[in-house]
Design a protein around this motif. Structure first.
Motif, short mmCIF file in Angstrom:
data_model
loop_
_atom_site.label_atom_id
_atom_site.label_comp_id
_atom_site.label_asym_id
_atom_site.label_seq_id
_atom_site.Cartn_x
_atom_site.Cartn_y
_atom_site.Cartn_z
N ASP A 153 5.33 -28.43 44.62
CA ASP A 153 5.45 -29.48 43.60
C ASP A 153 6.74 -30.27 43.80
OD1 ASP A 153 3.08 -28.56 42.47
OD2 ASP A 153 4.08 -27.47 40.85
N ARG A 154 7.84 -29.57 44.01
CA ARG A 154 9.13 -30.24 44.21
C ARG A 154 9.12 -31.08 45.49
NH1 ARG A 154 10.87 -25.77 41.44
NH2 ARG A 154 11.17 -24.38 43.19
N GLY A 214 6.19 -37.77 48.05
CA GLY A 214 4.81 -37.77 47.61
C GLY A 214 3.82 -38.54 48.46
N ASP A 273 -5.99 -32.43 44.89
CA ASP A 273 -4.96 -32.62 45.91
C ASP A 273 -5.57 -33.08 47.23
OD1 ASP A 273 -2.97 -31.94 44.14
OD2 ASP A 273 -2.58 -29.96 45.01
N ILE A 328 6.56 -32.48 46.88
CA ILE A 328 5.72 -33.65 46.63
C ILE A 328 6.45 -34.66 45.75
CG2 ILE A 328 3.64 -34.39 45.37
CD1 ILE A 328 2.23 -31.97 46.67
N GLU A 329 7.25 -34.19 44.80
CA GLU A 329 8.04 -35.11 43.98
C GLU A 329 9.00 -35.91 44.85
OE1 GLU A 329 10.08 -32.91 40.93
OE2 GLU A 329 8.20 -32.21 40.04
N ARG A 330 9.52 -35.28 45.89
CA ARG A 330 10.50 -35.94 46.77
C ARG A 330 9.84 -36.82 47.82
NH1 ARG A 330 14.34 -30.75 48.09
NH2 ARG A 330 14.99 -30.36 45.95
N TRP A 345 0.26 -32.72 50.49
CA TRP A 345 -0.89 -32.64 49.59
C TRP A 345 -1.96 -31.71 50.17
CZ3 TRP A 345 -0.93 -34.60 44.74
CH2 TRP A 345 0.08 -35.51 44.42
#
Length: 70
Positions: free
Chosen positions: A22-23, A29, A54, A25-27, A35
């Protein structure tokens, strides 16, 4: 973070790796491979709906994302 995700995946601890994915992908994405990985880890953790969502994003980012088709 990625090294920990890979290690946890090799250890079969897919659910434990999801917060790190998750982290990541936040950085970054827009990276289809992240994904794809999260889709795979979600599937292996039993979250089939999350895995499908995803995989859809991975394919939108890169239609050649082969593992997202599986």
């Amino acid at each position: 973070l990625m090294e920990r995700v890979v290690r946890l995946g090799k250890e079969g601890k897919h659910a434990s790796a999801l917060p790190d994915l998750d982290r990541l992908i936040e950085r970054a994405g827009k990276t289809a491979r992240l994904w794809e990985m999260r889709a795979e880890f979600r599937r292996k953790s039993g979250d089939l709906a999350g895995a499908a969502a995803d995989a859809d994003v991975a394919l939108e980012l890169d239609p050649r994302a082969v593992s997202a088709w599986i």
